[in-house]
Every structure is written in structure tokens, then in C-alpha cells.
Enzyme design. Structure first.
Site, PDB file in Angstrom:
ATOM      1  CG  HIS A 186      -0.191   0.084   2.577  1.00 14.17           C
ATOM      2  ND1 HIS A 186       0.472  -0.739   3.024  1.00 14.17           N
ATOM      3  CD2 HIS A 186      -0.464   1.315   3.385  1.00 14.17           C
ATOM      4  CE1 HIS A 186       0.850  -0.420   4.333  1.00 14.17           C
ATOM      5  NE2 HIS A 186       0.373   0.888   4.457  1.00 14.17           N
ATOM      6  CE  LYS A 190       3.886   6.356   3.781  1.00 12.62           C
ATOM      7  NZ  LYS A 190       4.131   5.835   5.171  1.00 12.62           N
ATOM      8  CG  HIS A 215       2.179   7.615  -0.087  1.00 10.16           C
ATOM      9  ND1 HIS A 215       1.427   8.591   0.753  1.00 10.16           N
ATOM     10  CD2 HIS A 215       1.503   6.593   0.075  1.00 10.16           C
ATOM     11  CE1 HIS A 215       0.678   7.907   1.497  1.00 10.16           C
ATOM     12  NE2 HIS A 215       0.518   6.688   1.235  1.00 10.16           N
TER      13      HIS A 215
HETATM   14 FE   LIG Z   1      -0.162   5.407   2.871  1.00  9.48          FE
END
Ligand SMILES: [Fe+2]
Length: 329
Positions: A186, A190, A215
Site C-alpha cells: 500500500h 513512499k 505516495h
Molecule cells: Fe499510505
């Protein structure tokens, strides 16, 4: 067009097989000996080899052994005139995908070829799903964890929680796999957020927050060229959407948010609230329950929150000193 290599030392049989398969829509390449066939094996487009067993020089079995070494996933269909059980057993023990007995009808040859090819592509798909996708997922998930050490273990707990919640929704096995992938990946986006923002200890300013929120989109784009991980994309993109439409990146409302993303959002919050962080202690069970109750219908899908609260109530989801846990059984 699917390319098939036909090998037979008898020109009539070779021409017959080539004609049947060409008419069936295959791109046929032929060879009059196993030796000549070996020169053609490096053709990456080749999807199937059909070979006579008894030939001068290398036999069909010897050719088969060579194919198994050089192109292990390339299926080989053997054609033989002496159709005994022994022949079949020997062919299979050498790793043949099947055996066709001479004389064969046009339909028999076509059916055997189609069935071997479909089995081979199913096998390849399974390898991709069972081996490649988990390996890629784990490598990518580790890349995020390696940078964001403050939340170590978060990903594993989140996957467990998401799956446990998903079970409450009677999802098909394929949907559960998608949730496993999506929960693992998920926050993959990032990877694209600079350390100065990702690891900043204090609050983020407006620009930094916008960067951090990107992100979701970075993750979605990152997975776009990887078909094996496509099922994770709706979760990667939408796990910060809110039931009331105030989330990001698409401001989706209620059921327009993919169910997997709604589940992962609740699991993410549960995990985060119950985990020890460098800057705070885990929240108490009662505080977590109150937060979930307050956010159901605004931040989160009320149905997912109800399911989560029921699991907490039954003691299936429990809170220990080292974070949230799941009681199996
Ligand atoms: Fe997140």
C-alpha cells in the site's frame, strides 16, 4: 500467431502435420531431424515442439531431454507409431507434455496441440502468480520498510489484519490475494518521497503534506508496468480515500472507493493506533474502539468498522504490548 516446431524425418508426415496446424492458425516451422531442430530451439517465439520419436540420428526422446535442459518450460508433444503404454510412460518420464499416436486424424492433432498449449500457458500464469508476484511484493515491501524503519513490522501486521477483516466480507479467493498484495504494497509509493519529508520528525507544512500524499499516485504508477501486481493498484491508489469524500488522491465517496482499499484503511488505522511509535505509546483498547466508532461513516466505511469492532469484541483482534494481534481459531 503461436509458433510451433514440427519434426519428422518422413517428408509426407511432416508436410501433413504442417498443413493441419497451418490451417488451424499456427505459425509452423519444420525440421527433418532432431539435430536440425536443436538449431532452431533458441527461437524465443517458439511455443511448442512436436516431434516424431523414431528418427535417424537423435531420437525424439533424446531431443526431449535436450529441450528440457535448454528450454525447461517449452512443452514437447511426441508423435509415435507404436502406441503402447510403455511408450507413453517413457515419454512422460522424460517430461513430454503428451503423446500423439499415428495414424492421427486432423481433429486429434489439433485438439492435442490446443490442450498442451493451454496447459502450458496456465502453468506459466500460475508460476507468475505463485512465484513471481510474491517475490516481487516482498522485495518491494522491504524497500519501503528499509527506509521507514520507525514503522518496522507495520506491514506484516497490516497484511494480517486486512486479511482477517476481508474474511468477514465473503470475498472470493482472488479478491483475498489482491488484498494481501495491496496491503503489502500500500505504501510502495513512499519510495519516491524524499527522506527530508518521509522521515521528518515534526509536523509537515502544506507543500510537504502534498508531497507525502503523492505516495498514492507514485505507487499506482510504479505498479502500472507490472501485470503480476495489477490487482494491488486500487488499494495502493485509494487507501487514503475517506468514506465522506474528503480523502485523497481522487476524493472518491463511499462505495466508489474499492472495497480492498476501505478494508486496508481501517486495518492501517487500527495497526497505527495500537503500535508503539518512537514519539508515543500505543493507544488503549478503549481509545482505539472510540476512535473507530467516531470515524465510521466519516473517515471509514461503517460496514468495515462494524466488522472490525465485532472482531475486537470477540477477542479475535487483540491489543498487546507489542501492538495489535490476531487470535487464530
Ligand atoms: Fe499510505
Amino acid at each position: 500467431m503461436t509458433r510451433v516446431l514440427v519434426i519428422d524425418d518422413e517428408p509426407v508426415v511432416r508436410a501433413l502435420m504442417a498443413e493441419i496446424l497451418t490451417r488451424a492458425g499456427y505459425d509452423v516451422v519444420d525440421a527433418d531431424s532432431a539435430g536440425r531442430a536443436l538449431e532452431l530451439l533458441d527461437d524465443g517465439e517458439l511455443a511448442l515442439v512436436i516431434s516424431d520419436v523414431v528418427m535417424p540420428g537423435l531420437s525424439g526422446f533424446e531431443l526431449l531431454d535436450e529441450v528440457r535442459t535448454r528450454r525447461p518450460s517449452l512443452p514437447v508433444l511426441l508423435v509415435t507409431g507404436s502406441g503402447t503404454q510403455d511408450n507413453l510412460a517413457e515419454a512422460l518420464s522424460h517430461g513430454a507434455a503428451g503423446l500423439v499416436m499415428k495414424p492421427f486424424t486432423h481433429a486429434e492433432l489439433r485438439e492435442r496441440v490446443a490442450s498442451v498449449l493451454s496447459r502450458a500457458s496456465r502453468g506459466e500464469r500460475e508460476v507468475r502468480e505463485r512465484v513471481i508476484a510474491p517475490a516481487l511484493t516482498s522485495a518491494l515491501a522491504s524497500a519501503v520498510t528499509a527506509r521507514d524503519i520507525a514503522t518496522g513490522g507495520h506491514s506484516e501486521r497490516l497484511v494480517e489484519l486486512s486479511l482477517r477483516l476481508a474474511i468477514e466480507f465473503d470475498l472470493a479467493p482472488g479478491d483475498l490475494d489482491a488484498i494481501r498484495l495491496g496491503a503489502s504494497l500500500h505504501d510502495i509509493g513512499k519510495i519516491g518521497i524524499p527522506d527530508s519529508v518521509l522521515l521528518k520528525p515534526g509536523p509537515l507544512d502544506r507543500d510537504e503534506r502534498a508531497l507525502m500524499e503523492s505516495h498514492t499516485l507514485i505507487g499506482d504508477r510504479l505498479l502500472e508496468p507490472v501485470p503480476e501486481l495489477a490487482a494491488a493498484r486500487p488499494i495502493v491508489r485509494s487507501h487514503h480515500e475517506r468514506w465522506d469524500g474528503q480523502g485523497y488522491p481522487d476524493s472518491l465517496i463511499a462505495e466508489a472507493i474499492p472495497l480492498g482499499a476501505r478494508i486496508v484503511a481501517v486495518a492501517d488505522a487500527l495497526e497505527a493506533m495500537s503500535a508503539q511509535r518512537p514519539y508515543r505509546f500505543p493507544l488503549d483498547r478503549d481509545v482505539i474502539v472510540a476512535e473507530l466508532e467516531a470515524g465510521g461513516g466519516s473517515q471509514w466505511d461503517p460496514g468495515v468498522v462494524t466488522a472490525a469492532l465485532a472482531l475486537v469484541d470477540r477477542g479475535v483482534i487483540c491489543f498487546g504490548a507489542d501492538g495489535v494481534g490476531i487470535v487464530i481459531g
